[in-house]
Scaffold this active site. Structure first.
Site, PDB file in Angstrom:
ATOM      1  N   CYS A  38      53.781 -11.120  68.505  1.00  0.00           N
ATOM      2  CA  CYS A  38      53.096 -12.384  68.743  1.00  0.00           C
ATOM      3  C   CYS A  38      51.680 -12.306  68.179  1.00  0.00           C
ATOM      4  O   CYS A  38      51.081 -11.247  68.109  1.00  0.00           O
ATOM      5  CB  CYS A  38      52.983 -12.753  70.218  1.00  0.00           C
ATOM      6  SG  CYS A  38      54.555 -12.911  71.038  1.00  0.00           S
TER       7      CYS A  38
ATOM      8  N   ARG B 115      53.400 -11.488  62.474  1.00  0.00           N
ATOM      9  CA  ARG B 115      53.530 -10.960  63.842  1.00  0.00           C
ATOM     10  C   ARG B 115      54.674 -11.610  64.617  1.00  0.00           C
ATOM     11  O   ARG B 115      54.992 -11.198  65.732  1.00  0.00           O
ATOM     12  CB  ARG B 115      52.222 -11.166  64.610  1.00  0.00           C
ATOM     13  CG  ARG B 115      51.043 -10.474  63.984  1.00  0.00           C
ATOM     14  CD  ARG B 115      49.795 -10.704  64.791  1.00  0.00           C
ATOM     15  NE  ARG B 115      49.794  -9.941  66.011  1.00  0.00           N
ATOM     16  CZ  ARG B 115      49.363  -8.696  66.130  1.00  0.00           C
ATOM     17  NH1 ARG B 115      48.867  -8.079  65.081  1.00  0.00           N
ATOM     18  NH2 ARG B 115      49.412  -8.070  67.277  1.00  0.00           N
TER      19      ARG B 115
ATOM     20  N   TRP C 134      56.949 -14.010  68.938  1.00  0.00           N
ATOM     21  CA  TRP C 134      58.142 -13.183  68.715  1.00  0.00           C
ATOM     22  C   TRP C 134      58.760 -13.033  70.092  1.00  0.00           C
ATOM     23  O   TRP C 134      58.190 -12.393  70.973  1.00  0.00           O
ATOM     24  CB  TRP C 134      57.750 -11.827  68.127  1.00  0.00           C
ATOM     25  CG  TRP C 134      58.942 -10.984  67.775  1.00  0.00           C
ATOM     26  CD1 TRP C 134      59.699 -11.063  66.647  1.00  0.00           C
ATOM     27  CD2 TRP C 134      59.503  -9.922  68.551  1.00  0.00           C
ATOM     28  NE1 TRP C 134      60.703 -10.123  66.680  1.00  0.00           N
ATOM     29  CE2 TRP C 134      60.612  -9.402  67.839  1.00  0.00           C
ATOM     30  CE3 TRP C 134      59.190  -9.363  69.785  1.00  0.00           C
ATOM     31  CZ2 TRP C 134      61.393  -8.357  68.307  1.00  0.00           C
ATOM     32  CZ3 TRP C 134      59.979  -8.315  70.256  1.00  0.00           C
ATOM     33  CH2 TRP C 134      61.061  -7.822  69.521  1.00  0.00           C
TER      34      TRP C 134
ATOM     35  N   ASN D  88      49.774 -12.298  74.222  1.00  0.00           N
ATOM     36  CA  ASN D  88      50.479 -11.308  73.415  1.00  0.00           C
ATOM     37  C   ASN D  88      50.703 -10.098  74.311  1.00  0.00           C
ATOM     38  O   ASN D  88      49.762  -9.643  74.956  1.00  0.00           O
ATOM     39  CB  ASN D  88      49.601 -10.956  72.203  1.00  0.00           C
ATOM     40  CG  ASN D  88      50.178  -9.860  71.340  1.00  0.00           C
ATOM     41  OD1 ASN D  88      51.355  -9.521  71.451  1.00  0.00           O
ATOM     42  ND2 ASN D  88      49.351  -9.314  70.478  1.00  0.00           N
ATOM     43  N   GLY D  89      51.933  -9.596  74.384  1.00  0.00           N
ATOM     44  CA  GLY D  89      52.214  -8.438  75.244  1.00  0.00           C
ATOM     45  C   GLY D  89      53.334  -8.754  76.206  1.00  0.00           C
ATOM     46  O   GLY D  89      54.024  -9.769  76.077  1.00  0.00           O
TER      47      GLY D  89
ATOM     48  N   GLU E 221      65.908   5.048  54.518  1.00  0.00           N
ATOM     49  CA  GLU E 221      64.927   4.004  54.231  1.00  0.00           C
ATOM     50  C   GLU E 221      65.523   2.928  53.316  1.00  0.00           C
ATOM     51  O   GLU E 221      65.297   1.738  53.504  1.00  0.00           O
ATOM     52  CB  GLU E 221      63.668   4.640  53.609  1.00  0.00           C
ATOM     53  CG  GLU E 221      62.576   3.672  53.190  1.00  0.00           C
ATOM     54  CD  GLU E 221      62.056   2.777  54.323  1.00  0.00           C
ATOM     55  OE1 GLU E 221      62.327   3.058  55.501  1.00  0.00           O
ATOM     56  OE2 GLU E 221      61.399   1.766  54.006  1.00  0.00           O
TER      57      GLU E 221
ATOM     58  N   LYS F  26      65.829  -0.934  54.413  1.00  0.00           N
ATOM     59  CA  LYS F  26      65.219  -2.011  53.631  1.00  0.00           C
ATOM     60  C   LYS F  26      66.249  -3.076  53.321  1.00  0.00           C
ATOM     61  O   LYS F  26      65.997  -4.266  53.470  1.00  0.00           O
ATOM     62  CB  LYS F  26      64.661  -1.404  52.343  1.00  0.00           C
ATOM     63  CG  LYS F  26      63.358  -1.910  51.854  1.00  0.00           C
ATOM     64  CD  LYS F  26      62.117  -1.490  52.555  1.00  0.00           C
ATOM     65  CE  LYS F  26      62.119  -1.498  54.027  1.00  0.00           C
ATOM     66  NZ  LYS F  26      61.019  -0.874  54.698  1.00  0.00           N
TER      67      LYS F  26
ATOM     68  N   GLU G 151      67.373  -5.013  56.593  1.00  0.00           N
ATOM     69  CA  GLU G 151      66.398  -5.867  57.284  1.00  0.00           C
ATOM     70  C   GLU G 151      66.054  -7.144  56.522  1.00  0.00           C
ATOM     71  O   GLU G 151      65.725  -8.139  57.140  1.00  0.00           O
ATOM     72  CB  GLU G 151      65.150  -5.091  57.738  1.00  0.00           C
ATOM     73  CG  GLU G 151      64.214  -4.621  56.679  1.00  0.00           C
ATOM     74  CD  GLU G 151      62.995  -3.882  57.270  1.00  0.00           C
ATOM     75  OE1 GLU G 151      62.392  -3.110  56.529  1.00  0.00           O
ATOM     76  OE2 GLU G 151      62.652  -4.086  58.447  1.00  0.00           O
TER      77      GLU G 151
ATOM     78  N   HIS H 202      83.037  13.911  57.876  1.00  0.00           N
ATOM     79  CA  HIS H 202      83.336  14.141  59.301  1.00  0.00           C
ATOM     80  C   HIS H 202      83.616  12.832  60.046  1.00  0.00           C
ATOM     81  O   HIS H 202      83.547  12.790  61.263  1.00  0.00           O
ATOM     82  CB  HIS H 202      82.182  14.904  59.957  1.00  0.00           C
ATOM     83  CG  HIS H 202      81.992  16.270  59.373  1.00  0.00           C
ATOM     84  ND1 HIS H 202      82.887  17.291  59.578  1.00  0.00           N
ATOM     85  CD2 HIS H 202      81.038  16.772  58.550  1.00  0.00           C
ATOM     86  CE1 HIS H 202      82.488  18.372  58.921  1.00  0.00           C
ATOM     87  NE2 HIS H 202      81.365  18.076  58.285  1.00  0.00           N
TER      88      HIS H 202
ATOM     89  N   LYS I 259      56.082  -7.727  62.286  1.00  0.00           N
ATOM     90  CA  LYS I 259      55.435  -6.609  61.602  1.00  0.00           C
ATOM     91  C   LYS I 259      54.972  -5.523  62.568  1.00  0.00           C
ATOM     92  O   LYS I 259      55.111  -4.346  62.279  1.00  0.00           O
ATOM     93  CB  LYS I 259      54.251  -7.145  60.804  1.00  0.00           C
ATOM     94  CG  LYS I 259      53.564  -6.124  59.936  1.00  0.00           C
ATOM     95  CD  LYS I 259      54.268  -5.991  58.614  1.00  0.00           C
ATOM     96  CE  LYS I 259      53.702  -4.896  57.756  1.00  0.00           C
ATOM     97  NZ  LYS I 259      54.732  -4.363  56.862  1.00  0.00           N
TER      98      LYS I 259
HETATM   99  O1  M6R Z   1      53.616  -0.089  62.227  1.00  0.00           O
HETATM  100  P1  M6R Z   1      54.623   1.009  62.360  1.00  0.00           P
HETATM  101  O2  M6R Z   1      54.664   1.907  61.171  1.00  0.00           O
HETATM  102  O3  M6R Z   1      54.440   1.798  63.622  1.00  0.00           O
HETATM  103  O4  M6R Z   1      56.009   0.282  62.441  1.00  0.00           O
HETATM  104  C1  M6R Z   1      57.192   0.963  62.673  1.00  0.00           C
HETATM  105  C2  M6R Z   1      58.391   0.079  62.405  1.00  0.00           C
HETATM  106  O5  M6R Z   1      58.407  -1.000  63.283  1.00  0.00           O
HETATM  107  C3  M6R Z   1      58.409  -0.435  60.967  1.00  0.00           C
HETATM  108  O6  M6R Z   1      58.347   0.606  60.051  1.00  0.00           O
HETATM  109  C4  M6R Z   1      59.687  -1.254  60.731  1.00  0.00           C
HETATM  110  O7  M6R Z   1      60.788  -0.406  60.729  1.00  0.00           O
HETATM  111  C5  M6R Z   1      59.583  -2.066  59.443  1.00  0.00           C
HETATM  112  N1  M6R Z   1      60.238  -3.321  59.636  1.00  0.00           N
HETATM  113  C6  M6R Z   1      60.184  -1.413  58.278  1.00  0.00           C
HETATM  114  O8  M6R Z   1      60.257  -2.200  57.153  1.00  0.00           O
END
Ligand code: M6R
Length: 611
Positions: free
Chosen positions: A2, A27, A77, A103-104, A484, A488, A491, A507, A606
């Site tokens: 948020c 956010r 969010w 926020n929180g 990774e 990517k 997501e 396995h 984010k």
């Molecule tokens: O800000 P951070 O590096 O702590 O964030 C960790 C994850 O939330 C972040 O890397 C997330 O997986 C991203 N969406 C990756 O693209």
């Protein structure tokens, strides 16, 4: 999670709030809303979904939004309650005089809600946030002013919060208060701002104050007072904003993600110049205050992409430093009995510096006496205050929700830090050190080579759009690359992509393979290459299309791979940083070809400030 904003001044308030929220969209984007205090009443405007929907609502009420000089706004969010208009912030008190954005997460909200409902307060949403409105409203009835009511109420809240609060009867101010959620005050000329993060005020103000936990600010048009929760004034440091507004422009690219992918060579060049240009490795602008002699083991804790960076480091550091390196997801570490001790170097990696799981893990390790090192892209973030030593990533603000340039900067930082520790410990030879330094130095030009011709990634991306499932495999240092790459792709494209240690394929997961399940194999040079080839043969034998990401001129059998994405030649230790760029391009072009909202994928945000 948020984003919130507050504004008090002579500019068009609604527009100023919307401009700020636009820059906080990373956010969250489940719903948005603003509230304006216009002396006669509090007007609230909300919309479900992206901020554009709120723009439309406001444009239909233009005459109603003209007269105010103070307002608050929010981008959500969703945590408690679906993404509906009722659950969107701002939330109003029953008498419609008090309004707030949050926020929180308020952890004791159920108990408070039950109590407040018994006392006659009527709730209109499923949010934890609404509890705070009614609680402050209740206290307001017996307190001298809003400030005191807020202090009394927030002392009863458990969990995390950053609030902006307004009251109809005190239209000259906004109260801001925080605990475990970020909040800054932007200081302008005859106007002031409150925001979750700097992008909301970029280009509007030059000076900011960072609020700390347990601090409350009374923000008026021409003054800002910061107090503790006992009402004592605090003298706060005023800081200059270090970013230029251009960092939040797309600079001609279709998406921020593509812009950020293309920024990577320059970022690595800067990192190399700062740390590797002298004979000995230079720690950087902030001193290394760690007691290296004491360290007997290393734990690296992170989430998501940052966790993959930690896995990359584990592979290099155990070899270079000859001590155990433990890597774990922060969300798992915090619930496990672990062996962190005062002999542990505990590294928290977080791009945003606001990830709740990682912050909690770092706090726990600190309590156990470990030396804490923080690797973050945000030197002004919450996690920084727990570090004995902080290493800034210097990747610049990353707007796209999917991490790209911050990941590459993390890999490069972990690379030079590993070399620094190895040099201090003399655990690798001077010769090997020189070769490794040279390998990193040569990377930016090789990255540029990949970026200058993305045709292969674009063509493959077109083909991937027709699949709903994919498998990524990697071994050793490239298991992180596979994880990774898959993260990517899933997501931003929503294609189901699972990554496996290549040796684990046989396995169980191999049962998934057929002509409808392509396998993307990350074949780095070095000890794992031959075994990876065998795993690709196994996949091919099950009719899977096999796609390889590998260095140019690798020794491969004709016909084994259906498609290849090449990187320039490099060594085993730096290959992941090149392979990663091909995987980022592949994910980007696939998502774009599918018409996805690349920079703001569904359900994500984010910074994840909840556990
Ligand atoms: O800000 P951070 O590096 O702590 O964030 C960790 C994850 O939330 C972040 O890397 C997330 O997986 C991203 N969406 C990756 O693209």
């Amino acid at each position: 999670m948020c984003g919130l904003i507050g504004y008090i001044g002579n500019n068009a308030v609604a527009q100023t709030l919307l401009d700020g929220l636009k820059n906080l969209e990373y956010r969250g984007y489940d719903s948005a809303g603003i509230a304006l205090n216009d002396n006669n009443e509090i007007d609230v405007f909300k919309a479900k979904g992206k901020l554009n929907n709120l723009f439309e609502v406001i444009s239909n009420h233009q005459n109603q939004v003209q007269s105010s000089h103070v307002g608050i706004g929010h981008i959500r969010w969703a945590t408690h309650g679906k993404a509906t208009v009722e659950n969107a912030h701002p939330h109003l008190s029953n008498d419609k005089k008090l309004v707030l954005v949050h926020n929180g997460i308020i952890e004791n909200y159920q108990e408070l809600r039950a109590r407040l409902e018994k006392e006659g307060f009527v709730f209109h949403s499923q949010t934890d946030t609404e509890t705070a409105v009614h609680l402050i409203d209740k206290e307001y009835k017996t307190c001298a002013n809003l400030e005191q009511a807020v202090i009394k109420a927030v002392k009863q809240l458990e969990g995390a919060f950053a609030f902006c609060i307004m009251h109809k009867d005190e239209p000259d101010k906004i109260i801001a208060v925080r605990k475990n959620a970020p909040l800054i005050i932007g200081l302008g000329d005859n106007e002031n701002f409150i925001a979750s993060d700097i992008p909301a005020v970029l280009g509007k103000v030059q000076k900011i104050i960072h609020l700390n936990d347990g601090e409350l600010a009374i923000v008026k048009q021409n003054s800002v007072e910061v107090k503790d929760l006992n009402g004592n004034l605090i003298n706060k440091e005023i800081e200059e904003i270090g970013f230029n507004p251009e960092v939040i422009s797309k600079a001609g690219y279709k998406h921020f993600m593509l812009k950020e992918i293309n920024e990577q060579p320059a970022i690595i060049r800067k990192i190399v110049q700062e740390h590797l240009s002298d004979e000995a490795i230079v720690w950087g602008k902030l001193p290394c205050t760690l007691n290296l002699e004491k360290i007997q083991n290393i734990s690296i804790i992170a989430c998501g992409t940052s966790l993959h960076a930690a896995m990359f480091a584990q592979n290099l550091w155990e070899d270079w430093l000859q001590i155990p390196v433990h890597v774990e997801a922060a969300s798992e570490y915090i619930y496990r009995k672990n062996i962190t001790s005062e002999n542990t170097l505990f590294i928290g990696i977080s791009q945003s510096g606001e990830t709740a799981d990682t912050i909690t893990a770092v706090k726990q390790a600190k309590e156990k006496g470990a030396q804490i090192l923080i690797l973050t892209n945000r030197e002004d973030s919450s996690i920084v205050r727990y570090g004995d030593c902080v290493v800034p990533l210097q990747a610049g603000i990353e707007v796209s929700v999917a991490a790209t340039k911050s990941y590459t900067a993390q890999l490069a930082a972990l690379y030079w830090m590993g070399l620094y520790f190895a040099e201090q410990k003399t655990s690798i030879s001077a010769n090997q050190l020189a070769v490794l330094k040279q390998n990193l130095t040569e990377l930016p030009a090789k990255m540029e080579e990949i970026l200058s011709n993305s045709t292969a990634a674009q063509n493959l991306a077109q083909k991937l759009t027709s699949y709903s499932d994919l498998v990524y495999i990697g071994r050793g240092i490239n298991l992180a690359s596979a994880l990774e790459g898959a993260l990517k792709l899933k997501e931003i494209s929503y294609i189901n992509a699972n990554a496996y240690a290549a040796g684990e394929l046989k396995h169980g997961p191999i049962a998934l393979l057929d002509e409808n399940m392509p396998v993307i194999a990350i074949l780095g040079p070095g000890v794992t290459f031959a075994k990876m080839i065998s795993n690709c043969e196994e996949a091919k034998a099950r009719n899977a299309k096999v796609i390889a990401v590998l260095p140019l001129h690798s020794d491969i059998k004709e016909g084994l791979f259906d498609t290849c994405l090449f990187t320039p030649q490099t060594d085993e230790t730096t290959f992941p940083m090149l392979a990663n760029i091909q995987l980022q391009l592949l994910a980007y072009y696939t998502a774009d070809a599918l018409g996805r909202e690349v920079d703001q994928p569904r359900n994500l945000a984010k910074s994840v400030t909840v556990e």
